[in-house]
Design a protein around this motif. Structure first.
Motif, PDB file in Angstrom:
ATOM      1  N   GLY A  97       0.833  -1.270   0.128  1.00  0.00           N
ATOM      2  CA  GLY A  97      -0.055  -0.043   0.023  1.00  0.00           C
ATOM      3  C   GLY A  97       1.135   1.286   0.010  1.00  0.00           C
ATOM      4  O   GLY A  97       2.090   1.133  -0.295  1.00  0.00           O
ATOM      5  N   THR A  98       0.090   2.500   0.499  1.00  0.00           N
ATOM      6  CA  THR A  98       0.885   3.530   0.604  1.00  0.00           C
ATOM      7  C   THR A  98       0.730   4.074   1.828  1.00  0.00           C
ATOM      8  O   THR A  98      -0.311   4.230   2.450  1.00  0.00           O
ATOM      9  CB  THR A  98       0.560   4.708  -0.414  1.00  0.00           C
ATOM     10  N   HIS A  99       1.777   4.661   2.570  1.00  0.00           N
ATOM     11  CA  HIS A  99       1.964   5.094   3.890  1.00  0.00           C
ATOM     12  C   HIS A  99       2.750   6.415   4.034  1.00  0.00           C
ATOM     13  O   HIS A  99       3.975   6.464   3.686  1.00  0.00           O
ATOM     14  CB  HIS A  99       2.571   4.162   4.892  1.00  0.00           C
ATOM     15  N   GLU A 100       2.112   7.541   4.395  1.00  0.00           N
ATOM     16  CA  GLU A 100       2.737   8.730   4.623  1.00  0.00           C
ATOM     17  C   GLU A 100       3.592   9.068   3.038  1.00  0.00           C
ATOM     18  O   GLU A 100       4.850   9.468   3.112  1.00  0.00           O
ATOM     19  CB  GLU A 100       3.918   8.570   5.767  1.00  0.00           C
TER      20      GLU A 100
ATOM     21  N   ARG B 135       4.685   7.141   0.921  1.00  0.00           N
ATOM     22  CA  ARG B 135       5.613   6.232   0.364  1.00  0.00           C
ATOM     23  C   ARG B 135       4.971   4.856   0.048  1.00  0.00           C
ATOM     24  O   ARG B 135       4.561   4.276   1.193  1.00  0.00           O
ATOM     25  CB  ARG B 135       6.711   6.238   1.231  1.00  0.00           C
TER      26      ARG B 135
ATOM     27  N   PRO C 165       4.046   0.094   8.159  1.00  0.00           N
ATOM     28  CA  PRO C 165       2.790   0.277   8.998  1.00  0.00           C
ATOM     29  C   PRO C 165       2.333  -0.852   9.518  1.00  0.00           C
ATOM     30  O   PRO C 165       0.936  -1.276   9.206  1.00  0.00           O
ATOM     31  CB  PRO C 165       1.998   1.096   8.123  1.00  0.00           C
TER      32      PRO C 165
ATOM     33  N   PHE D  15      -2.651  -3.845  11.269  1.00  0.00           N
ATOM     34  CA  PHE D  15      -2.115  -2.936  10.071  1.00  0.00           C
ATOM     35  C   PHE D  15      -2.500  -1.629  10.436  1.00  0.00           C
ATOM     36  O   PHE D  15      -3.634  -1.238  10.955  1.00  0.00           O
ATOM     37  CB  PHE D  15      -3.146  -3.339   8.965  1.00  0.00           C
ATOM     38  N   LEU D  16      -1.623  -0.869  10.361  1.00  0.00           N
ATOM     39  CA  LEU D  16      -1.588   0.865  10.843  1.00  0.00           C
ATOM     40  C   LEU D  16      -1.998   1.611   9.805  1.00  0.00           C
ATOM     41  O   LEU D  16      -2.242   2.819  10.088  1.00  0.00           O
ATOM     42  CB  LEU D  16      -0.468   1.031  11.430  1.00  0.00           C
ATOM     43  N   ALA D  17      -2.165   1.056   8.542  1.00  0.00           N
ATOM     44  CA  ALA D  17      -2.526   1.799   7.287  1.00  0.00           C
ATOM     45  C   ALA D  17      -3.461   1.123   6.590  1.00  0.00           C
ATOM     46  O   ALA D  17      -3.524  -0.394   6.606  1.00  0.00           O
ATOM     47  CB  ALA D  17      -1.367   2.413   6.717  1.00  0.00           C
TER      48      ALA D  17
ATOM     49  N   ILE E   9      -4.212  -1.226   3.621  1.00  0.00           N
ATOM     50  CA  ILE E   9      -3.430  -2.382   3.111  1.00  0.00           C
ATOM     51  C   ILE E   9      -4.155  -3.368   2.135  1.00  0.00           C
ATOM     52  O   ILE E   9      -5.193  -3.713   2.595  1.00  0.00           O
ATOM     53  CB  ILE E   9      -2.334  -3.147   4.081  1.00  0.00           C
TER      54      ILE E   9
ATOM     55  N   ARG F 276      -8.389  -2.313   6.671  1.00  0.00           N
ATOM     56  CA  ARG F 276      -8.181  -0.904   7.025  1.00  0.00           C
ATOM     57  C   ARG F 276      -7.341  -0.731   8.212  1.00  0.00           C
ATOM     58  O   ARG F 276      -7.132  -1.641   8.864  1.00  0.00           O
ATOM     59  CB  ARG F 276      -9.754  -0.587   7.176  1.00  0.00           C
ATOM     60  N   ALA F 277      -6.996   0.486   8.531  1.00  0.00           N
ATOM     61  CA  ALA F 277      -6.098   0.616   9.752  1.00  0.00           C
ATOM     62  C   ALA F 277      -6.854   0.223  10.968  1.00  0.00           C
ATOM     63  O   ALA F 277      -8.030   0.451  11.140  1.00  0.00           O
ATOM     64  CB  ALA F 277      -5.805   2.164   9.690  1.00  0.00           C
TER      65      ALA F 277
END
Length: 580
Positions: free
Chosen positions: A375-378, A380, A424, A454-456, A458, A508-509
């Motif tokens: 995925g993408t986090h911040e 990136r 994440p 998961f923190l973001a 994904i 989901r987060a």
């Protein structure tokens, strides 16, 4: 040089020098790699080959990649013949046109020249983080043809006469979600090949090219003779076993892996006729992996240290009908092929248990469980390749081992801290599950549990197995506990996922994924297990008091730690009577 002129001490010195060079290659890859899948999980292999392309040493890495080197070297000889030059480096990953196993495995091969004479090859293969395709990590169970799985590289020159072929590097960079990691790992493989080149040149400088060639031929012959001695000690006959892949999708159909092992004097033939046909999913397994798993299983019979060179393969033949699950036709998808290769090992081990049960072992966890997510986090992009091992089945005289790679592999679990530092993702639980090893006189290894939050947002895919067909026990031992995949939403609702779903999942987060591996199969009659060993298991948390009474007939007193001898005798008598 005749065999009479071969000095056994010099032969052993050369053998160890070659093995040390291959091991040094492996260390260079591990210490130079960028990605966790290579650096921490150690999903890669290294080898030295002679000028004829025969493997003469392999690093302490993955047995199931052993036979991919002889196959790809055959393609090198066919494609390039005598046209290679000093400074050339080759690259490939195509299972159908280059002898590879699946697209994430990139081979880097370097011909080694001394005074313009081809002296051998340095060979490496590494599982790369991402080679494109329809999901992050390039391993989608639901791919139906190889074109959906990512970038295919036929056998190409990555360097020509010492100069990089920039266009090949640019194509790779444009087709991966993780260019830094992929190009960094390729450079690590090149560095390992350079080290091997220096090692082989040093040996040639010490012994001379012709003398070293003679000793390498003798090494192949020595390994062959040792393997023939191992086989000759087995009773002639035909031994057949069938194991199963659970199947793919929501309503999986079992896929049989049939292994027929024929022992004839000093040769073994392994035939996979009767195995399921190839499927419209990515678990099809190109033949080099079943070959490697077969050689690994037979090698496990040896109680001697056979040289890890191509000579010991000569007495063993492996056959599989074209178009079956272990020898698919192009363009079958094969990104998740590993699960089939590990089941090949299990099926052969069940056949061998009919011949030499004292050297066989119960079913293991079924191979590494794969969680590929991205995925993408911040701002990136990220890709997580999590391969979780492992548990062994029991053996004669020994309980199964926990926290270890499958017998046909040599992988490691990623450190929790590295996952959490780079991704994440938070690892909530990581440990063993009591009462999950197959009961027997010797208990199978325990299931592992690994739980991710998961923190973001994904997207992830799975590859597991051994839920509907748990690891087998033998000689009276029971199967291990089945595996489980559970997605727990942030609101607490739980969803049991297929072991090999034909889809990807979006989390989901705050969502949690719980992975429970299968337990190892047991060995021998459970009522012959020494109660003292069960007392030790209870103290170590490997069984519960309830499990001890249920599975082993061992009853603990009110203090929860001392065996109640009278109650144990009654309970074991009940279990024995129930059998009759």
């Amino acid at each position: 040089m005749s065999m009479r002129e071969i000095d056994p001490i010099t032969l052993e010195v050369i053998r160890n020098a070659l093995a040390s060079t291959a091991d040094e290659m492996a260390l260079i890859v591990m210490r130079s790699a960028y990605s966790p899948v290579v650096r921490d999980i150690m999903d890669y292999s290294t080898a030295l080959c002679d000028a004829k392309g025969r493997v003469i040493a392999q690093g302490l890495t993955l047995p199931i990649q052993l036979c991919s080197f002889p196959r790809i070297m055959g393609f090198v000889r066919e494609r390039y013949g005598d046209t290679l030059k000093p400074g050339d480096i080759l690259i490939a990953n195509d299972p159908y046109g280059s002898g590879g196993q699946h697209l994430p495995d990139i081979y880097i091969l370097k011909p080694i020249f001394v005074a313009s004479r081809l002296a051998g090859f340095a060979a490496t293969v590494a599982h790369h983080t991402d080679l494109g395709g329809i999901v992050p990590g390039s391993v989608a169970i639901y791919a139906t043809e190889i074109q959906q799985e990512g970038l295919r590289l036929p056998l190409l020159k990555l360097y020509e006469a010492g100069e990089p072929v920039d266009s090949v590097f640019r194509i790779i960079e444009a087709n991966t979600r993780s260019p830094v990691e992929v190009l960094g790992d390729i450079r690590a493989q090149i560095a390992a090949c350079n080290v091997a080149e220096e090692g082989l040149k040093t040996l040639i400088g010490r012994y001379g090219a012709l003398e070293l060639d003679a000793y390498i031929d003798a090494l192949h012959d020595h390994a062959e003779a040792m393997m023939r001695d191992v086989i000759r000690a087995l009773p002639n006959g035909v031994y057949r076993a069938t194991d199963y892949i659970d199947g793919v999708g929501e309503n999986p159909q079992p896929l049989p892996i049939v292994a027929t092992v024929t022992v004839a004097d000093d040769t073994i033939d392994i035939d996979f006729t009767g195995t399921a046909d190839q499927v419209a999913a990515s678990i099809n397994c190109p033949i080099s992996l079943p070959e490697s798993a077969s050689f690994c299983a037979i090698r496990c019979l040896s109680q001697q240290d056979i040289p890890n060179c191509e000579g010991y393969l000569r007495p063993i033949t492996v056959r599989a009908p074209e178009g079956c699950l272990v020898n698919p036709r192009y363009p079958a998808a094969c990104g998740a092929r590993g699960v089939v290769g590990y089941r090949v090992f299990d099926a052969i081990m069940q056949a061998l248990a009919q011949i030499v049960p004292e050297r066989a072992m119960g079913g293991s966890e079924g191979g590494p469980y794969l969680l590929a997510a991205g995925g993408t986090h911040e701002g990136r992009p990220f890709v997580l390749n999590e391969m979780v091992v492992g548990t062994w089945g029991a053996r004669a005289g020994k309980d199964g081992i926990e926290g270890i790679s499958n017998p046909a592999a040599n992988l490691s679990n990623q450190p929790v801290e590295m996952i959490e530092a780079d991704m994440p993702v938070e690892v909530l639980r990581y440990g063993l599950v009591p009462d999950t090893g197959g009961p027997g006189e010797f208990r199978g290894g325990l299931s592992f549990i690994r739980e991710f939050r998961f923190l973001a947002p994904i997207r992830f895919v799975l590859r597991g197995d051994r839920r509907d067909h748990p690891p087998f026990g033998f000689e009276g031992g029971s199967p291990g506990a089945p595996s489980a995949h559970i997605l727990i939403r942030a609101d607490g609702t739980e969803q049991s996922l297929p072991t090999m779903p034909m889809e990807s999942f979006t989390a989901r987060a705050g969502d949690v994924f719980r992975l429970i591996g299968a337990g190892g199969g047991g060995y021998g009659d459970v009522l012959r297990r020494d109660p003292i060993r069960i007392e030790d298991d209870l103290r170590e948390g490997k069984v519960t008091a309830e499990g001890a009474a249920r599975d082993y007939g061992v009853v603990f007193a009110a203090d929860g730690a001392t065996i109640d001898q009278a109650a144990t005798m009654r309970r074991r008598a009940e279990l024995a009577e129930a059998r009759t």
